[in-house]
Design a protein around this motif. Structure first.
Motif, PDB file in Angstrom:
ATOM      1  N   VAL A 189      10.536  12.081 -43.854  1.00  0.00           N
ATOM      2  CA  VAL A 189      10.733  11.658 -42.463  1.00  0.00           C
ATOM      3  C   VAL A 189      11.702  12.613 -41.784  1.00  0.00           C
ATOM      4  O   VAL A 189      12.768  12.935 -42.318  1.00  0.00           O
ATOM      5  CB  VAL A 189      11.274  10.212 -42.395  1.00  0.00           C
ATOM      6  CG1 VAL A 189      11.572   9.820 -40.948  1.00  0.00           C
ATOM      7  CG2 VAL A 189      10.269   9.245 -43.008  1.00  0.00           C
ATOM      8  N   GLY A 190      11.328  13.083 -40.588  1.00  0.00           N
ATOM      9  CA  GLY A 190      12.168  14.020 -39.857  1.00  0.00           C
ATOM     10  C   GLY A 190      13.503  13.410 -39.489  1.00  0.00           C
ATOM     11  O   GLY A 190      13.631  12.201 -39.314  1.00  0.00           O
ATOM     12  N   THR A 191      14.523  14.263 -39.349  1.00  0.00           N
ATOM     13  CA  THR A 191      15.868  13.775 -39.062  1.00  0.00           C
ATOM     14  C   THR A 191      16.404  14.269 -37.723  1.00  0.00           C
ATOM     15  O   THR A 191      17.501  13.898 -37.328  1.00  0.00           O
ATOM     16  CB  THR A 191      16.844  14.208 -40.163  1.00  0.00           C
ATOM     17  OG1 THR A 191      16.881  15.654 -40.217  1.00  0.00           O
ATOM     18  CG2 THR A 191      16.420  13.667 -41.514  1.00  0.00           C
ATOM     19  N   GLY A 192      15.658  15.104 -37.003  1.00  0.00           N
ATOM     20  CA  GLY A 192      16.142  15.627 -35.733  1.00  0.00           C
ATOM     21  C   GLY A 192      15.747  14.747 -34.560  1.00  0.00           C
ATOM     22  O   GLY A 192      15.145  13.684 -34.717  1.00  0.00           O
ATOM     23  N   LEU A 193      16.101  15.192 -33.352  1.00  0.00           N
ATOM     24  CA  LEU A 193      15.729  14.485 -32.139  1.00  0.00           C
ATOM     25  C   LEU A 193      14.221  14.589 -31.943  1.00  0.00           C
ATOM     26  O   LEU A 193      13.612  15.616 -32.236  1.00  0.00           O
ATOM     27  CB  LEU A 193      16.453  15.077 -30.928  1.00  0.00           C
ATOM     28  CG  LEU A 193      17.987  15.063 -30.991  1.00  0.00           C
ATOM     29  CD1 LEU A 193      18.572  15.667 -29.718  1.00  0.00           C
ATOM     30  CD2 LEU A 193      18.515  13.656 -31.200  1.00  0.00           C
ATOM     31  N   VAL A 194      13.612  13.535 -31.425  1.00  0.00           N
ATOM     32  CA  VAL A 194      12.156  13.487 -31.318  1.00  0.00           C
ATOM     33  C   VAL A 194      11.711  13.737 -29.880  1.00  0.00           C
ATOM     34  O   VAL A 194      12.439  13.485 -28.925  1.00  0.00           O
ATOM     35  CB  VAL A 194      11.605  12.123 -31.793  1.00  0.00           C
ATOM     36  CG1 VAL A 194      11.988  11.868 -33.238  1.00  0.00           C
ATOM     37  CG2 VAL A 194      12.089  10.979 -30.906  1.00  0.00           C
ATOM     38  N   GLY A 195      10.467  14.208 -29.747  1.00  0.00           N
ATOM     39  CA  GLY A 195       9.834  14.349 -28.443  1.00  0.00           C
ATOM     40  C   GLY A 195      10.305  15.568 -27.671  1.00  0.00           C
ATOM     41  O   GLY A 195      11.257  16.264 -28.043  1.00  0.00           O
ATOM     42  N   GLY A 234      11.783  15.639 -24.821  1.00  0.00           N
ATOM     43  CA  GLY A 234      13.137  15.466 -24.315  1.00  0.00           C
ATOM     44  C   GLY A 234      14.183  15.847 -25.343  1.00  0.00           C
ATOM     45  O   GLY A 234      15.226  16.421 -25.003  1.00  0.00           O
ATOM     46  N   GLY A 235      13.921  15.533 -26.610  1.00  0.00           N
ATOM     47  CA  GLY A 235      14.833  15.932 -27.667  1.00  0.00           C
ATOM     48  C   GLY A 235      14.905  17.442 -27.820  1.00  0.00           C
ATOM     49  O   GLY A 235      15.982  18.004 -28.002  1.00  0.00           O
ATOM     50  N   GLY A 252      18.198   9.739 -22.076  1.00  0.00           N
ATOM     51  CA  GLY A 252      18.303   9.259 -23.444  1.00  0.00           C
ATOM     52  C   GLY A 252      17.519  10.118 -24.411  1.00  0.00           C
ATOM     53  O   GLY A 252      16.547  10.781 -24.036  1.00  0.00           O
ATOM     54  N   VAL A 253      17.948  10.107 -25.669  1.00  0.00           N
ATOM     55  CA  VAL A 253      17.250  10.804 -26.743  1.00  0.00           C
ATOM     56  C   VAL A 253      17.171   9.854 -27.931  1.00  0.00           C
ATOM     57  O   VAL A 253      17.836   8.810 -27.969  1.00  0.00           O
ATOM     58  CB  VAL A 253      17.969  12.111 -27.149  1.00  0.00           C
ATOM     59  CG1 VAL A 253      17.912  13.132 -26.029  1.00  0.00           C
ATOM     60  CG2 VAL A 253      19.420  11.833 -27.562  1.00  0.00           C
ATOM     61  N   ALA A 254      16.358  10.213 -28.924  1.00  0.00           N
ATOM     62  CA  ALA A 254      16.177   9.355 -30.092  1.00  0.00           C
ATOM     63  C   ALA A 254      15.984  10.202 -31.338  1.00  0.00           C
ATOM     64  O   ALA A 254      15.530  11.349 -31.268  1.00  0.00           O
ATOM     65  CB  ALA A 254      14.972   8.433 -29.901  1.00  0.00           C
ATOM     66  N   ALA A 255      16.342   9.611 -32.469  1.00  0.00           N
ATOM     67  CA  ALA A 255      16.093  10.205 -33.774  1.00  0.00           C
ATOM     68  C   ALA A 255      15.772   9.075 -34.741  1.00  0.00           C
ATOM     69  O   ALA A 255      16.322   7.980 -34.620  1.00  0.00           O
ATOM     70  CB  ALA A 255      17.310  10.997 -34.259  1.00  0.00           C
ATOM     71  N   GLY A 256      14.855   9.328 -35.662  1.00  0.00           N
ATOM     72  CA  GLY A 256      14.480   8.301 -36.628  1.00  0.00           C
ATOM     73  C   GLY A 256      14.674   8.783 -38.051  1.00  0.00           C
ATOM     74  O   GLY A 256      14.862   9.976 -38.303  1.00  0.00           O
ATOM     75  N   GLY A 257      14.610   7.840 -38.965  1.00  0.00           N
ATOM     76  CA  GLY A 257      14.725   8.175 -40.376  1.00  0.00           C
ATOM     77  C   GLY A 257      15.893   7.470 -41.032  1.00  0.00           C
ATOM     78  O   GLY A 257      16.712   6.835 -40.371  1.00  0.00           O
TER      79      GLY A 257
END
Length: 291
Positions: A273-279, A281-282, A91-96
């Motif tokens: 706020v960043g818009t790309g994949l986080v961490g 793993g991203g 899994g991956v995540a993105a926030g914003g």
């Protein structure tokens, strides 16, 4: 419920290079399972595989690639003779804010978390049918309650929860059991990556207890292992998540009111706020696609 011993079982874990996947592979191996690691980081996968206390192997594959995952399933069966357990963990995540999000990153969260889980299931269900095995889908608190600034992640985890529930009814008569595991904020690269953004970190810290806490990885994975041993339909990495099921119908309304207030409060800072994949793993996912 009766528990199934892991000695001699063959388990496949996707997203196994780090975090939940890595520790889960180590715990399963320590209990006697042969573990096949799948992911996008060949060097990290080899490192994990080399340190497993039991037998295992690693495969480089993108879980959204039907041909690649079918190849992995065939090779795992050829090498180990069977597959008893599959954990769809990648899994991956993105926030914003959604309106300012990167369309590619937003789509990738859905692709990896939801489509990747379906591709994984499609590749391995024939083998699980043969062994009358168990498929565990890793979901999240995000499947139970919506959250502003997490549109892709909540949508993907709600999707995999629904997918697993549907699949359970379809394949149960063939002896295959399907479970969903729920985790709150757990100490992984993904969560630490999200916390690097000051606004996202602040909003999380304002959540009510116990939802704002970051939980240690070890106990969470131990609960997942116990869920695998009992072939659980529902597995809770933090015990309080079980209670959330009884109130989940009220949560969209609560989040609609409280979330609106909180987002309005930080609205002036949302542009940063960043818009790309986080961490990590991203980052690995982006590099894997580039490669």
């Amino acid at each position: 419920m009766n528990r199934v011993g892991l000695e001699g079982q063959v388990a496949v874990v996707t997203g196994a290079a780090r975090g939940v996947g890595e520790l889960l592979a180590r715990r399963l191996s320590a209990r006697g399972a042969t573990v096949a690691l799948v992911g996008l980081e060949p060097d990290e996968l080899k490192r994990v595989a080399d340190r497993l206390p039991g037998e295992g192997g690693h495969w480089y594959a993108d879980v959204t690639d039907d041909e690649a995952m079918a190849r992995v399933a065939a090779e795992v069966r050829e090498r180990f003779g069977k597959v008893d357990i599959v954990v769809a963990n990648a899994g991956v995540a993105a926030g914003g804010p959604f309106t300012g999000s990167d369309p590619g990153a937003w789509r990738r969260v859905i692709e990896v978390n939801l489509i990747g889980s379906a591709v994984t299931a499609r590749a391995f269900l024939p083998l699980l049918t043969e062994s009358r095995g168990y498929l565990l889908q890793i979901a999240s608190l995000a499947a139970i309650t919506p959250a502003p600034l997490m549109t892709a992640y909540c949508a993907s985890k709600s999707g995999v929860e629904a997918f697993a529930h549907c699949l359970r009814a379809e394949v149960g008569h063939q002896g295959v059991r399907v479970g969903v595991a729920y985790l709150s904020w757990t100490d992984t690269d993904m969560v630490r990556g999200a916390d690097q953004d000051a606004v996202l970190r602040e909003l999380r810290q304002r959540l009510p207890w116990p939802a704002r806490k970051t939980y240690p990885l070890g106990p969470a994975v131990d609960r997942i292992v116990a869920g695998i041993e009992r072939r659980g339909a529902h597995v809770y990495a933090q015990g309080w998540l079980r209670g959330m099921q009884g109130v989940r119908g009220y949560l969209p309304g609560v989040v609609g009111v409280v979330g609106l207030r909180e987002v309005r409060r930080v609205a002036g800072r949302l542009g940063g706020v960043g818009t790309g994949l986080v961490g990590a793993g991203g980052v690995a996912d982006e590099r894997g696609r580039e490669g």
